[in-house]
Design an enzyme around this catalytic site. Structure first.
Site, PDB file in Angstrom:
ATOM      1  N   GLY A  43       0.812  -1.215   0.000  1.00 25.27           N
ATOM      2  CA  GLY A  43       0.000   0.000   0.000  1.00 25.27           C
ATOM      3  C   GLY A  43       0.845   1.263   0.000  1.00 25.27           C
ATOM      4  O   GLY A  43       0.505   2.263   0.629  1.00 25.27           O
ATOM      5  N   GLY A  44       1.964   1.227  -0.746  1.00 29.53           N
ATOM      6  CA  GLY A  44       2.727   2.459  -0.983  1.00 29.53           C
ATOM      7  C   GLY A  44       2.154   3.162  -2.203  1.00 29.53           C
ATOM      8  O   GLY A  44       1.081   2.795  -2.711  1.00 29.53           O
ATOM      9  N   SER A  45       2.889   4.161  -2.717  1.00 32.32           N
ATOM     10  CA  SER A  45       2.396   4.892  -3.900  1.00 32.32           C
ATOM     11  C   SER A  45       2.139   3.934  -5.049  1.00 32.32           C
ATOM     12  O   SER A  45       1.149   4.068  -5.776  1.00 32.32           O
ATOM     13  CB  SER A  45       3.415   5.938  -4.355  1.00 32.32           C
ATOM     14  OG  SER A  45       3.707   6.810  -3.312  1.00 32.32           O
ATOM     15  N   ALA A  46       3.015   2.927  -5.225  1.00 30.87           N
ATOM     16  CA  ALA A  46       2.847   2.015  -6.365  1.00 30.87           C
ATOM     17  C   ALA A  46       1.562   1.215  -6.218  1.00 30.87           C
ATOM     18  O   ALA A  46       0.746   1.142  -7.153  1.00 30.87           O
ATOM     19  CB  ALA A  46       4.053   1.084  -6.470  1.00 30.87           C
ATOM     20  N   LYS A  66       5.859  21.500 -10.450  1.00 27.74           N
ATOM     21  CA  LYS A  66       7.253  21.262 -10.855  1.00 27.74           C
ATOM     22  C   LYS A  66       7.356  21.452 -12.367  1.00 27.74           C
ATOM     23  O   LYS A  66       6.677  20.758 -13.118  1.00 27.74           O
ATOM     24  CB  LYS A  66       7.647  19.825 -10.469  1.00 27.74           C
ATOM     25  CG  LYS A  66       8.973  19.370 -11.048  1.00 27.74           C
ATOM     26  CD  LYS A  66       9.339  17.956 -10.628  1.00 27.74           C
ATOM     27  CE  LYS A  66      10.601  17.496 -11.349  1.00 27.74           C
ATOM     28  NZ  LYS A  66      10.954  16.099 -11.058  1.00 27.74           N
ATOM     29  N   VAL A  70       1.478 -10.392   5.187  1.00 31.00           N
ATOM     30  CA  VAL A  70       1.539 -11.639   4.419  1.00 31.00           C
ATOM     31  C   VAL A  70       2.762 -12.410   4.887  1.00 31.00           C
ATOM     32  O   VAL A  70       3.891 -11.898   4.791  1.00 31.00           O
ATOM     33  CB  VAL A  70       1.625 -11.329   2.909  1.00 31.00           C
ATOM     34  CG1 VAL A  70       1.986 -12.579   2.114  1.00 31.00           C
ATOM     35  CG2 VAL A  70       0.305 -10.734   2.422  1.00 31.00           C
ATOM     36  N   LEU A  96       8.978  -0.325  -6.393  1.00 33.01           N
ATOM     37  CA  LEU A  96      10.339  -0.644  -5.926  1.00 33.01           C
ATOM     38  C   LEU A  96      10.637  -2.138  -6.008  1.00 33.01           C
ATOM     39  O   LEU A  96      11.795  -2.531  -6.132  1.00 33.01           O
ATOM     40  CB  LEU A  96      10.519  -0.152  -4.484  1.00 33.01           C
ATOM     41  CG  LEU A  96      10.503   1.377  -4.299  1.00 33.01           C
ATOM     42  CD1 LEU A  96      10.527   1.733  -2.815  1.00 33.01           C
ATOM     43  CD2 LEU A  96      11.686   2.028  -5.007  1.00 33.01           C
ATOM     44  N   GLU A 110      15.856  12.581 -11.624  1.00 32.72           N
ATOM     45  CA  GLU A 110      14.872  12.710 -12.715  1.00 32.72           C
ATOM     46  C   GLU A 110      13.540  11.998 -12.455  1.00 32.72           C
ATOM     47  O   GLU A 110      12.730  11.828 -13.371  1.00 32.72           O
ATOM     48  CB  GLU A 110      15.440  12.254 -14.066  1.00 32.72           C
ATOM     49  CG  GLU A 110      16.591  13.102 -14.581  1.00 32.72           C
ATOM     50  CD  GLU A 110      16.169  14.422 -15.218  1.00 32.72           C
ATOM     51  OE1 GLU A 110      14.997  14.802 -15.073  1.00 32.72           O
ATOM     52  OE2 GLU A 110      17.017  15.075 -15.858  1.00 32.72           O
TER      53      GLU A 110
HETATM   54  C1  LIG Z   1      15.597   7.937  -1.539  1.00 27.63           C
HETATM   55  C2  LIG Z   1      14.508   7.768  -2.562  1.00 27.63           C
HETATM   56  C3  LIG Z   1      13.999   8.884  -3.213  1.00 27.63           C
HETATM   57  C4  LIG Z   1      13.005   8.731  -4.192  1.00 27.63           C
HETATM   58  N1  LIG Z   1      12.556   9.813  -4.880  1.00 27.63           N
HETATM   59  C5  LIG Z   1      11.696   9.645  -5.898  1.00 27.63           C
HETATM   60  C6  LIG Z   1      11.221  10.737  -6.646  1.00 27.63           C
HETATM   61  O1  LIG Z   1      11.543  11.898  -6.398  1.00 27.63           O
HETATM   62  N2  LIG Z   1      10.362  10.479  -7.661  1.00 27.63           N
HETATM   63  C7  LIG Z   1       9.955   9.220  -7.963  1.00 27.63           C
HETATM   64  O2  LIG Z   1       9.223   9.036  -8.933  1.00 27.63           O
HETATM   65  N3  LIG Z   1      10.335   8.177  -7.210  1.00 27.63           N
HETATM   66  C8  LIG Z   1      11.185   8.356  -6.203  1.00 27.63           C
HETATM   67  N4  LIG Z   1      11.560   7.283  -5.455  1.00 27.63           N
HETATM   68  C9  LIG Z   1      10.911   5.993  -5.676  1.00 27.63           C
HETATM   69  C10 LIG Z   1       9.535   6.042  -4.990  1.00 27.63           C
HETATM   70  O3  LIG Z   1       9.693   6.352  -3.624  1.00 27.63           O
HETATM   71  C11 LIG Z   1       8.820   4.706  -5.134  1.00 27.63           C
HETATM   72  O4  LIG Z   1       8.808   4.327  -6.493  1.00 27.63           O
HETATM   73  C12 LIG Z   1       7.381   4.839  -4.675  1.00 27.63           C
HETATM   74  O5  LIG Z   1       7.310   5.379  -3.399  1.00 27.63           O
HETATM   75  C13 LIG Z   1       6.696   3.503  -4.704  1.00 27.63           C
HETATM   76  O6  LIG Z   1       7.128   2.689  -3.642  1.00 27.63           O
HETATM   77  P1  LIG Z   1       6.419   1.289  -3.474  1.00 27.63           P
HETATM   78  O7  LIG Z   1       4.976   1.513  -3.346  1.00 27.63           O
HETATM   79  O8  LIG Z   1       6.911   0.384  -4.539  1.00 27.63           O
HETATM   80  O9  LIG Z   1       7.019   0.724  -2.108  1.00 27.63           O
HETATM   81  P2  LIG Z   1       6.728   1.121  -0.576  1.00 27.63           P
HETATM   82  O10 LIG Z   1       6.316   2.530  -0.412  1.00 27.63           O
HETATM   83  O11 LIG Z   1       7.946   0.676   0.187  1.00 27.63           O
HETATM   84  O12 LIG Z   1       5.487   0.221  -0.147  1.00 27.63           O
HETATM   85  C14 LIG Z   1       5.642  -1.163   0.141  1.00 27.63           C
HETATM   86  C15 LIG Z   1       4.318  -1.705   0.683  1.00 27.63           C
HETATM   87  O13 LIG Z   1       4.404  -3.127   0.749  1.00 27.63           O
HETATM   88  C16 LIG Z   1       3.878  -3.563   1.979  1.00 27.63           C
HETATM   89  N5  LIG Z   1       4.469  -4.850   2.338  1.00 27.63           N
HETATM   90  C17 LIG Z   1       5.769  -5.237   2.246  1.00 27.63           C
HETATM   91  N6  LIG Z   1       5.893  -6.511   2.714  1.00 27.63           N
HETATM   92  C18 LIG Z   1       4.666  -6.914   3.078  1.00 27.63           C
HETATM   93  C19 LIG Z   1       4.136  -8.133   3.621  1.00 27.63           C
HETATM   94  N7  LIG Z   1       4.906  -9.184   3.880  1.00 27.63           N
HETATM   95  N8  LIG Z   1       2.808  -8.189   3.888  1.00 27.63           N
HETATM   96  C20 LIG Z   1       1.993  -7.141   3.608  1.00 27.63           C
HETATM   97  N9  LIG Z   1       2.427  -5.981   3.100  1.00 27.63           N
HETATM   98  C21 LIG Z   1       3.750  -5.878   2.843  1.00 27.63           C
HETATM   99  C22 LIG Z   1       4.233  -2.456   2.952  1.00 27.63           C
HETATM  100  O14 LIG Z   1       3.394  -2.482   4.102  1.00 27.63           O
HETATM  101  C23 LIG Z   1       3.973  -1.223   2.083  1.00 27.63           C
HETATM  102  O15 LIG Z   1       2.605  -0.905   2.143  1.00 27.63           O
HETATM  103  C24 LIG Z   1      12.517   7.431  -4.469  1.00 27.63           C
HETATM  104  C25 LIG Z   1      12.999   6.317  -3.765  1.00 27.63           C
HETATM  105  C26 LIG Z   1      13.995   6.474  -2.830  1.00 27.63           C
HETATM  106  C27 LIG Z   1      14.505   5.256  -2.105  1.00 27.63           C
END
Ligand SMILES: Cc1cc2nc3c(=O)[nH]c(=O)nc-3n(C[C@H](O)[C@H](O)[C@H](O)COP(=O)(O)OP(=O)(O)OC[C@H]3O[C@@H](n4cnc5c(N)ncnc54)[C@H](O)[C@@H]3O)c2cc1C
Length: 511
Positions: A14-17, A78, A187, A341, A350
């Site tokens: 439940g992150g942005s992705a 931006k 999970v 991620l 970028e």
């Molecule tokens: C330092 C940094 C700077 C960044 N800056 C930018 C930027 O400026 N622009 C840009 O486009 N992108 C940027 N990114 C990338 C961006 O942050 C990610 O692409 C975006 O936040 C999506 O993250 P996500 O949802 O994949 O992962 P996360 O936000 O990490 O979410 C992971 C989710 O999975 C769940 N989860 C994990 N394991 C389990 C489990 N076993 N059971 C149940 N749930 C689980 C967690 O609870 C969480 O809800 C940056 C990344 C980093 C590291």
């Protein structure tokens, strides 16, 4: 288990992705039953505050209003990125800076802008001559007026926002308006079907969650694609060395401080620092390579930057995020697709990560397999397409480093060494000495970074093609484009509101 039509989708994370994918799928496939499961024990990454203009289209597709988004997510506009000190160093009279604006050059693809620039005004920054965005950024102007419709632009723009608030808004919208089921649970096991597909995810409190298709948005944990299927990362450490970041949120010294309308990326001796202005705080972070800099050195560089940019002394301590730069050898395996991620991460330069999330989610929506029988074909096409896209992102990010003249550390010297460049960049750079990057250098209409982006970075970094004086007619065509840019700048700079005053106005009227 999927037999004929695909009915159920389970998004893990439940992150942005996760919320972007769930929102887009639910908006475009209302017949699907979509569940999103996220763990209370695994926090979201909480960074990722810079975007690409594609986000405007994504929010519209999901059905969010721009004013709600602005009101809820600490949004600023931006118009591109500014790079300070990437060529020679940021400090002193010799400090360099250039812009990569989101507006395409006026006349891009039609007029021979680059040769006309070299022939007539080579001392002027290329971006300044071909786009009014640079002057808008320098003057702190917004990219639109109060009366410009939602998502409409005078100058092309994306957003900066608070990643945590963005996730909350997406969640609320997806659950309340689009019918996504939300499960908060961890999970702890993946259950396989006889054919090797994922049959279900076992949670601590909600039993087994089964689905036809699983989307792995579990962040750097890569719970399904990495831990379960064992798909390795293509490591990019030898090309793009950064593997750690230190983000910190800093308040403004006074609430009416100017609000930057571009991301500012400042190079330091062993990495770079991002600076993103949101209405009530800045998001700043130091990106570095642990092979070249210790965490203490990175923290010291961050402190120097914060002092120099007027951050108040009282500020939270930065945290450290460590990661392995690279992307998966496959993104879609059997009935599981990795987005966000979990599919890979190179570095924040970028803002390509969220742009790839949007592209992946759109592609999934457009080619959603009707049944399990067609899934492997869709998966193979998806894998080819996104391997191509990741490779192009890497070429483009490396371009920012490869042309540096900095000689103040092994970090920059190694970036200059052609043996660390991707093969395609090694091939293209000599060609670009003879002609400008063009559409036909790239394989997709919807490239993440089009030829114009390459031009802005190449020429911003001091790269100069060989002058081949254009004909009088070509010069005249290009001059007409330069004149149009000058006219636009003369109109837009006084005609558009200040960035902070527009944001303040939008926040007041939306309240
Ligand atoms: C330092 C940094 C700077 C960044 N800056 C930018 C930027 O400026 N622009 C840009 O486009 N992108 C940027 N990114 C990338 C961006 O942050 C990610 O692409 C975006 O936040 C999506 O993250 P996500 O949802 O994949 O992962 P996360 O936000 O990490 O979410 C992971 C989710 O999975 C769940 N989860 C994990 N394991 C389990 C489990 N076993 N059971 C149940 N749930 C689980 C967690 O609870 C969480 O809800 C940056 C990344 C980093 C590291």
């Amino acid at each position: 288990m999927l037999s004929e039509r695909l009915h159920t989708v389970l998004v893990l994370g439940g992150g942005s992705a996760g919320w972007l994918v769930a929102g887009l799928l639910a908006a475009e496939h209302p017949d699907l039953q979509i569940t999103l499961v996220e763990s209370d024990d695994v926090p979201v990454i909480g960074v990722g505050e810079g975007t690409w203009p594609s986000m405007r289209d994504t929010l519209q597709r999901i059905g969010l209003s721009e004013s709600d988004f602005i009101r809820r997510c600490q949004v600023s506009f931006k118009q591109g990125s500014r790079f300070d000190g990437w060529m020679r160093g940021a400090g002193g009279a010799d400090g360099d800076r250039y812009y990569h604006p989101f507006m395409l050059p006026v006349g891009h693809g039609d007029a021979d802008l680059v040769q006309a620039w070299l022939a007539t005004d080579p001392a002027r920054p290329f971006a300044d001559l071909v786009s009014p965005s640079v002057q808008l950024c320098e003057a702190g102007r917004a990219p639109k007026q109060v009366q410009t419709p939602e998502f409409g632009a005078v100058a092309n723009y994306a957003y900066h926002f608070d990643a945590g608030l963005f996730g909350q808004l997406l969640r609320e919208h997806a659950v309340q308006r689009l019918g996504v089921r939300h499960v908060v649970d961890h999970v702890d096991a993946v259950l396989s079907a006889d054919n090797g597909d994922i049959a279900a995810l076992r949670t601590r409190g909600h039993g087994e969650l089964s689905a036809d298709l699983f989307i792995d948005c579990s962040g750097l944990a890569a719970r399904l694609i990495g831990q379960h299927f064992g798909v390795p990362l293509n490591s990019e450490r030898e090309v793009l060395f950064n593997d750690a970041a230190m983000p910190v949120q800093v308040p403004y010294a006074t609430p009416d401080q100017p609000l930057a309308t571009c991301t500012i990326a400042t190079a330091w001796a062993k990495g770079w620092i991002w600076d993103i202005g949101l209405p009530s705080r800045r998001g700043v972070g130091c990106v570095f390579s642990r092979a070249h800099a210790s965490e203490d050195e990175a923290q010291a560089a961050l402190q120097v930057y914060l002092e120099a940019t007027g951050a108040p002394r009282e500020r939270p301590a930065p945290r450290v995020i460590r990661y392995d730069p690279g992307y998966r050898q496959q993104f879609w395996v059997r009935n599981c697709v990795a987005i966000g991620l979990s599919s890979g991460f190179i570095e924040p330069l970028e803002a390509s990560a969220l742009a790839l999330v949007e592209l992946s989610a759109q592609r999934l929506c457009a080619e959603l397999p009707m049944s399990r029988a067609s899934m492997d074909t869709v998966a193979s096409r998806f894998n080819d397409d996104f391997s191509y896209r990741w490779a192009r992102v890497i070429d483009f990010l490396k371009l920012h480093y490869a042309l540096t003249q900095r000689d103040d550390s092994d970090y920059w010297r190694a970036h200059r060494d052609p043996s660390t460049w991707p093969g395609r960049l090694r091939e293209l750079l000599p060609m670009w000495r003879l002609r400008a990057p063009a559409r036909h250098d790239f394989g997709r209409i919807d490239e993440v970074f089009p030829a114009a982006s390459y031009q802005y970075v190449l020429y911003g970094m001091g790269f100069r093609p060989v002058l081949q004086p254009p004909s009088a007619a070509k010069l005249q065509d290009a001059q007409a484009c330069f004149d149009e840019v000058a006219r636009q700048a003369r109109r837009f700079v006084p005609g558009l509101p200040g960035h902070r005053s527009l944001i303040d106005h939008l926040l007041k009227t939306a309240a």
